[in-house]
Write an enzyme that holds these catalytic residues in place. Sequence first.
Site, PDB file in Angstrom:
ATOM      1  CB  CYS A 112     -17.817  38.659 -16.274  1.00  0.00           C
ATOM      2  SG  CYS A 112     -19.450  38.911 -16.963  1.00  0.00           S
ATOM      3  CG  HIS A 249     -18.257  36.184 -12.553  1.00  0.00           C
ATOM      4  ND1 HIS A 249     -18.863  37.399 -12.338  1.00  0.00           N
ATOM      5  CD2 HIS A 249     -18.668  35.764 -13.774  1.00  0.00           C
ATOM      6  CE1 HIS A 249     -19.609  37.696 -13.387  1.00  0.00           C
ATOM      7  NE2 HIS A 249     -19.515  36.717 -14.273  1.00  0.00           N
ATOM      8  CG  ASN A 279     -23.025  37.913 -14.624  1.00  0.00           C
ATOM      9  OD1 ASN A 279     -22.259  38.775 -14.195  1.00  0.00           O
ATOM     10  ND2 ASN A 279     -22.690  37.096 -15.603  1.00  0.00           N
TER      11      ASN A 279
HETATM   12  N1  COA Z   1     -36.411  30.201 -19.655  1.00  0.00           N
HETATM   13  C1  COA Z   1     -36.944  29.011 -19.925  1.00  0.00           C
HETATM   14  N2  COA Z   1     -36.371  28.111 -20.748  1.00  0.00           N
HETATM   15  C2  COA Z   1     -35.222  28.454 -21.323  1.00  0.00           C
HETATM   16  C3  COA Z   1     -34.601  29.685 -21.103  1.00  0.00           C
HETATM   17  C4  COA Z   1     -35.243  30.574 -20.229  1.00  0.00           C
HETATM   18  N3  COA Z   1     -34.733  31.797 -19.934  1.00  0.00           N
HETATM   19  N4  COA Z   1     -33.462  29.754 -21.815  1.00  0.00           N
HETATM   20  C5  COA Z   1     -33.356  28.583 -22.469  1.00  0.00           C
HETATM   21  N5  COA Z   1     -34.423  27.797 -22.166  1.00  0.00           N
HETATM   22  C6  COA Z   1     -34.694  26.452 -22.650  1.00  0.00           C
HETATM   23  C7  COA Z   1     -34.005  26.156 -23.972  1.00  0.00           C
HETATM   24  O1  COA Z   1     -34.790  26.578 -25.044  1.00  0.00           O
HETATM   25  C8  COA Z   1     -33.870  24.662 -23.906  1.00  0.00           C
HETATM   26  O2  COA Z   1     -35.110  24.073 -24.240  1.00  0.00           O
HETATM   27  P1  COA Z   1     -35.192  22.648 -25.011  1.00  0.00           P
HETATM   28  O3  COA Z   1     -34.541  21.665 -24.084  1.00  0.00           O
HETATM   29  O4  COA Z   1     -36.650  22.465 -25.175  1.00  0.00           O
HETATM   30  O5  COA Z   1     -34.432  22.858 -26.269  1.00  0.00           O
HETATM   31  C9  COA Z   1     -33.605  24.377 -22.429  1.00  0.00           C
HETATM   32  O6  COA Z   1     -34.115  25.533 -21.718  1.00  0.00           O
HETATM   33  C10 COA Z   1     -32.147  24.191 -22.115  1.00  0.00           C
HETATM   34  O7  COA Z   1     -31.409  25.235 -22.752  1.00  0.00           O
HETATM   35  P2  COA Z   1     -29.880  25.457 -22.490  1.00  0.00           P
HETATM   36  O8  COA Z   1     -29.453  26.692 -23.208  1.00  0.00           O
HETATM   37  O9  COA Z   1     -29.144  24.183 -22.770  1.00  0.00           O
HETATM   38  O10 COA Z   1     -29.912  25.733 -20.920  1.00  0.00           O
HETATM   39  P3  COA Z   1     -28.766  25.708 -19.873  1.00  0.00           P
HETATM   40  O11 COA Z   1     -29.002  24.689 -18.862  1.00  0.00           O
HETATM   41  O12 COA Z   1     -27.406  25.727 -20.526  1.00  0.00           O
HETATM   42  O13 COA Z   1     -28.967  27.106 -19.143  1.00  0.00           O
HETATM   43  C11 COA Z   1     -27.958  29.278 -19.145  1.00  0.00           C
HETATM   44  C12 COA Z   1     -28.878  28.316 -19.881  1.00  0.00           C
HETATM   45  C13 COA Z   1     -27.804  30.528 -20.011  1.00  0.00           C
HETATM   46  C14 COA Z   1     -28.600  29.629 -17.827  1.00  0.00           C
HETATM   47  C15 COA Z   1     -26.589  28.611 -18.882  1.00  0.00           C
HETATM   48  O14 COA Z   1     -26.141  28.000 -20.089  1.00  0.00           O
HETATM   49  C16 COA Z   1     -25.547  29.557 -18.432  1.00  0.00           C
HETATM   50  O15 COA Z   1     -25.633  30.152 -17.374  1.00  0.00           O
HETATM   51  N6  COA Z   1     -24.467  29.704 -19.225  1.00  0.00           N
HETATM   52  C17 COA Z   1     -23.389  30.573 -18.855  1.00  0.00           C
HETATM   53  C18 COA Z   1     -23.753  31.959 -19.255  1.00  0.00           C
HETATM   54  C19 COA Z   1     -22.856  32.939 -18.605  1.00  0.00           C
HETATM   55  O16 COA Z   1     -22.368  32.727 -17.551  1.00  0.00           O
HETATM   56  N7  COA Z   1     -22.696  34.071 -19.286  1.00  0.00           N
HETATM   57  C20 COA Z   1     -21.955  35.138 -18.779  1.00  0.00           C
HETATM   58  C21 COA Z   1     -20.550  34.762 -18.651  1.00  0.00           C
HETATM   59  S1  COA Z   1     -19.820  35.857 -17.567  1.00  0.00           S
END
Ligand code: COA
Length: 322
Positions: A112, A249, A279
């Site tokens: 990215c 980004h 993204n």
């Molecule tokens: N839809 C619904 N629920 C979801 C889900 C989805 N797509 N993905 C995860 N969940 C749930 C999880 O199971 C968890 O449930 P629980 O509380 O019952 O255990 C809850 O949502 C929270 O999960 P978590 O992984 O902690 O969510 P988050 O707030 O961290 O959001 C991302 C997830 C991926 C959106 C976030 O972590 C993110 O954007 N991270 C950076 C990723 C990134 O930028 N990657 C590329 C880098 S360039």
Amino acid sequence: MFARIAGTGHYLPSQCLTNAMLEQRVDTTHDWIVERTGIHQRHIAGQGENAVTMGAAAARQALSAANLDTSDIDLIVVATTSGERAFPSVACEIQASLTEQNIPAFDVAAACSGFIFGLSVADQYIRSGTYKNVLVIGTDVLSRLCHPEDRNTIVLFGDGAGAMVLQASDTPGVESTHLHSAGEFADLLGVNHLPRNSRSQAEELSEAWMYMKGNEVFKVAVSKLSELVNETLVANNLTPDALDWLVPHQANLRIIKATAKKLKMPMSQVITTLADTGNTSAASVPIALDVAIRDGRIQRGQRLLLEAFGGGFAWGSALITY
Ligand code: COA
């Protein structure tokens, strides 16, 4: 000698994948995706579209904005990690579609953050006086690397390309670039795509998708980007009020807001496209930049801070006077 932005362009596929469509495919909701990421839809490459076709389309637009012809280009640097072949590079294929001249063309793989790394390379070539006009392209089709049933990744990634012509100039231009890598985080985000002799083909196929520990990536991204924007300002002896625009980004609106908060910048000075694009990996920064140049928000003479974070981990910034 400095490198200034002579023109920009971008390309987004016409086909869109909305949150409502994702609700039909995996266990997720529109509200969850919007609340946790800020994304409403992504553009998805269709048949016949790939990193090469999208990158070439964005490049043509950037050349036209710069009032240049393909024969004016001295070097093509392509940021991508989703070419269809290990080689030839995406850059060589784009070169072939743009020009018959044997100008150098190569890929930069920094996921990215690739566009910032590529821009930094182009800046060095121009500052050293080696080249006058360099085409820097970010192009990715990461939607094809996400397992269709993995709700972790498919909600985030879309496809697209962005391009910039950097040109030699007496005045800045690119004021500074700042790059970092931390390979020890390889297990948090990546894609296994090359066959290895030690594995069976079935194993390879089951593993040939993006893996991501989203919440751990999130924490490192917020912390490293916060350090990075500070480093960029300190290196240039500037305070945040010297910035007109943050062009970040487009990974997650919450990450973007945390960086803006660190800079004490209101969101009205932050360019976001992710509601529409998701993204788009290496294409994300140049797409956001071109959108805001074309709609008239970014004006000549203004100071921009570009930043990105992604797989590697690799992250980087560029301070630019447009
Ligand atoms: N839809 C619904 N629920 C979801 C889900 C989805 N797509 N993905 C995860 N969940 C749930 C999880 O199971 C968890 O449930 P629980 O509380 O019952 O255990 C809850 O949502 C929270 O999960 P978590 O992984 O902690 O969510 P988050 O707030 O961290 O959001 C991302 C997830 C991926 C959106 C976030 O972590 C993110 O954007 N991270 C950076 C990723 C990134 O930028 N990657 C590329 C880098 S360039």
